[in-house]
Scaffold this motif. Structure first.
Motif, short mmCIF file in Angstrom:
data_model
loop_
_atom_site.label_atom_id
_atom_site.label_comp_id
_atom_site.label_asym_id
_atom_site.label_seq_id
_atom_site.Cartn_x
_atom_site.Cartn_y
_atom_site.Cartn_z
N ILE A 193 22.48 69.91 33.95
CA ILE A 193 22.88 71.31 34.10
C ILE A 193 24.09 71.53 33.21
CG2 ILE A 193 23.65 73.12 35.70
CD1 ILE A 193 22.49 71.43 37.99
N SER A 194 24.15 72.67 32.54
CA SER A 194 25.31 72.99 31.73
C SER A 194 25.71 74.44 31.96
CB SER A 194 25.04 72.76 30.24
OG SER A 194 24.12 73.72 29.75
N SER A 195 26.99 74.71 31.78
CA SER A 195 27.47 76.08 31.92
C SER A 195 26.83 76.99 30.87
CB SER A 195 28.99 76.12 31.78
OG SER A 195 29.62 75.40 32.82
N SER A 196 26.63 76.47 29.66
CA SER A 196 26.00 77.28 28.61
C SER A 196 24.57 77.65 28.98
CB SER A 196 26.05 76.56 27.27
OG SER A 196 25.38 75.31 27.34
N GLN A 197 23.86 76.71 29.64
CA GLN A 197 22.50 76.99 30.10
C GLN A 197 22.51 78.12 31.12
OE1 GLN A 197 21.08 73.93 32.68
NE2 GLN A 197 19.00 74.73 32.83
N ILE A 198 23.47 78.09 32.03
CA ILE A 198 23.56 79.14 33.06
C ILE A 198 23.87 80.49 32.42
CG2 ILE A 198 24.95 79.94 35.01
CD1 ILE A 198 25.23 76.92 35.78
N ARG A 199 24.79 80.50 31.47
CA ARG A 199 25.11 81.76 30.78
C ARG A 199 23.89 82.29 30.03
NH1 ARG A 199 29.88 78.72 29.33
NH2 ARG A 199 29.09 78.54 27.19
N GLN A 200 23.14 81.39 29.42
CA GLN A 200 21.97 81.81 28.66
C GLN A 200 20.89 82.39 29.58
OE1 GLN A 200 19.84 78.69 26.53
NE2 GLN A 200 19.39 80.10 24.86
N LEU A 201 20.69 81.75 30.73
CA LEU A 201 19.71 82.27 31.68
C LEU A 201 20.09 83.67 32.14
CD1 LEU A 201 19.03 79.08 33.84
CD2 LEU A 201 17.40 80.23 32.33
N ARG A 202 21.37 83.88 32.38
CA ARG A 202 21.84 85.21 32.78
C ARG A 202 21.56 86.24 31.69
NH1 ARG A 202 23.12 87.87 37.05
NH2 ARG A 202 25.08 88.71 36.25
N GLN A 203 21.82 85.86 30.46
CA GLN A 203 21.60 86.78 29.35
C GLN A 203 20.12 87.12 29.17
OE1 GLN A 203 23.50 84.60 26.22
NE2 GLN A 203 25.55 84.93 27.05
N GLN A 204 19.28 86.17 29.59
CA GLN A 204 17.83 86.38 29.48
C GLN A 204 17.24 87.04 30.72
OE1 GLN A 204 16.54 82.37 28.75
NE2 GLN A 204 17.05 82.43 26.56
#
Length: 227
Positions: A193-204
């Motif tokens: 899990i990464s913070s960047s992954q979470i941010r990207q999912l939110r943006q998508q």
């Protein structure tokens, strides 16, 4: 603030058992289970009094979203509610910028002069340690706890071999007996899990459920973060 104690370059031995304090730094933007699970495992396995989760300063040119320092701290507090051995520590946010890990550890050593300090880092950070500012001084303030990747045999540069690897121990009780100066390798549950992954999912527009605690998800949604 009290004047700093002179740093003893020999490993001091404590007269009795002491519970170390561990420090885990990061941007925590946002904090997630990939941070929380290793922190809890290390606290319980190595007998830390607490693990201090320490948000670092994010330089303006790296602040690629509108998240404030206050919001990162608020999410961290929500994530650790009910976990008394995990503590939010804002020490690094209060120090002059640019700041370096050795300066943070020097400040913590002044705050906790008689307590062993354990600085938790990943293997990627460890093998790049010679790129850090005054990296040779880190063990003057703390023990280094390096989280290994299962089955990975890293290649160490010569400065690490000369300066740090000779301090390696295999008996974790020494982390309690001495204030600083040891290197200890350990394995933890590593969640992909990464913070960047979470941010990207939110943006998508996709769900981030099960990647981080529900109170943090609620906070992110209520404050419309990472959109």
């Amino acid at each position: 603030m009290h004047s700093p104690n002179p740093i003893d370059h020999h490993t001091p031995h404590l007269t009795g058992p002491a519970q170390p304090i561990a420090i885990m730094g990061g941007s925590f933007n946002p904090i997630h289970y990939g941070h929380l699970r290793p922190a809890l495992e290390l606290q319980q396995r190595l007998g830390f009094a607490a693990v201090h989760l320490m948000p670092n300063h994010i330089a303006p040119h790296k602040a690629h979203d509108s998240t404030t320092t206050e919001q990162r701290c608020a999410m961290l507090e929500l994530a650790i509610q009910g976990a008394p051995t995990l503590v939010l520590d804002t020490c690094e946010l209060t120090l002059p910028q640019p700041n370096y890990s050795v300066a943070t550890l020097s400040e913590l050593r002044q705050r906790y002069p008689d307590t062993p300090l354990c600085f938790i880092i990943g293997m990627d950070s460890f093998i790049n340690l010679p790129k850090w500012y005054r990296w040779e001084s880190l063990l003057d303030y703390c023990h280094l706890i390096v989280c290994q990747r299962p089955g990975w045999q890293p290649t160490y540069c010569q400065p690490l071999r000369n300066q740090v690897l000779p301090h390696q121990i295999t008996e974790p009780s020494l982390l309690h007996q001495d204030l600083h100066g040891h290197l200890y390798f350990t394995q933890v549950t590593q969640l992909a899990i990464s913070s960047s992954q979470i941010r990207q999912l939110r943006q998508q527009g996709q769900s981030i459920k099960y990647l981080l605690p529900d109170p943090v998800i609620d906070y992110i949604e209520q404050n419309q973060l990472y959109l």
